[in-house]
Design a protein around this motif. Structure first.
Motif, PDB file in Angstrom:
ATOM      1  N   VAL A   1      -3.464   3.912  -6.032  1.00 56.95           N
ATOM      2  CA  VAL A   1      -2.000   3.871  -5.556  1.00 56.95           C
ATOM      3  C   VAL A   1      -1.461   2.592  -6.097  1.00 56.95           C
ATOM      4  N   GLU A   2      -0.219   2.318  -6.289  1.00 56.65           N
ATOM      5  CA  GLU A   2       0.455   1.295  -6.908  1.00 56.65           C
ATOM      6  C   GLU A   2       0.308   0.057  -5.959  1.00 56.65           C
ATOM      7  N   PRO A   3       0.019  -1.100  -6.244  1.00 55.06           N
ATOM      8  CA  PRO A   3       0.139  -2.095  -5.167  1.00 55.06           C
ATOM      9  C   PRO A   3       1.410  -2.271  -4.317  1.00 55.06           C
ATOM     10  N   PRO A   4       2.462  -2.100  -4.856  1.00 50.76           N
ATOM     11  CA  PRO A   4       3.490  -2.466  -4.025  1.00 50.76           C
ATOM     12  C   PRO A   4       3.769  -1.382  -2.762  1.00 50.76           C
ATOM     13  N   ARG A   5       2.890  -0.186  -2.950  1.00 56.26           N
ATOM     14  CA  ARG A   5       2.900   0.720  -1.827  1.00 56.26           C
ATOM     15  C   ARG A   5       1.830   0.454  -0.855  1.00 56.26           C
TER      16      ARG A   5
ATOM     17  N   ASP B   1       0.492  -7.071  -3.186  1.00 56.49           N
ATOM     18  CA  ASP B   1       0.853  -8.014  -4.510  1.00 56.49           C
ATOM     19  C   ASP B   1       1.819  -8.964  -4.044  1.00 56.49           C
TER      20      ASP B   1
ATOM     21  N   ALA C   1      -5.778  -0.740  -3.235  1.00 52.63           N
ATOM     22  CA  ALA C   1      -4.636  -0.052  -4.194  1.00 52.63           C
ATOM     23  C   ALA C   1      -5.546   0.407  -5.126  1.00 52.63           C
ATOM     24  N   GLU C   2      -6.489  -0.328  -5.814  1.00 50.88           N
ATOM     25  CA  GLU C   2      -7.434   0.203  -7.002  1.00 50.88           C
ATOM     26  C   GLU C   2      -8.195   1.327  -6.585  1.00 50.88           C
TER      27      GLU C   2
END
Length: 164
Positions: free
Chosen positions: A47-51, A72, A42-43
């Motif tokens: 991209v935001e972790p929930p995606r 997450d 994600a990092e």
């Protein structure tokens, strides 16, 4: 999203291409010392972790099954057991997961596994136009629509993730 030819194809990208599913390859330099493969992805990909979703294998009285949840979150074993119609589920032995899927831990894709397994995608995926899952190697993700992921895996959707 345009269908992309695989770069250094994996069984996952081959399966997606064969099924005619649009996807995008997303790669990053994997750090072997990363504490969490999913959060690292994600990092690194911005991209935001929930995606970004991780693929976890569970062991049930009917054999192995797949749970796909946000990186997450934690897998709710009671919820996945219920979604699979079994009494209980436990985390699968990593060696058994690798043997059964043909992928290494940290790079297990829900797509293109050696043997089709019952698959449950966390319902939160439905809130996004596209999500990312492992493409079959560490540092190699594929981005696709949740409905396409369910289609190519023969999966279902249920609330199987919990936060905290």
């Amino acid at each position: 999203m345009a269908k992309k030819k695989s770069v250094g194809g994996t069984p996952a990208t081959v399966a997606l291409e064969r099924a005619g599913i649009a996807f995008e390859v997303r790669t990053y330099a994997h750090d072997p010392s990363a504490a969490s493969y999913g959060l690292e992805a994600a990092e690194a990909l911005g991209v935001e972790p929930p995606r970004v979703f991780k693929t976890l294998l569970v062991d049930t009285e009917r054999g192995l099954a797949v749970g796909i949840i946000p990186v997450d979150a934690h897998l709710d074993l009671k919820a996945i057991a219920s979604a699979l119609g079994v009494k209980k589920a436990g985390m699968a032995d990593p060696a058994a997961a690798e043997r059964t899927t043909g992928y290494v831990v940290g790079g297990i894709s829900p797509i293109g596994q050696k043997k089709p397994l019952p698959t449950v995608l966390d319902e939160s995926a439905e809130g996004f136009a596209t999500i990312l899952v492992s493409g079959g190697r560490r540092g190699f993700d594929v981005e696709l629509a949740p409905a396409d992921l369910r289609s190519v895996t023969g999966g279902t959707c249920a609330t199987i993730a919990r936060r905290g």
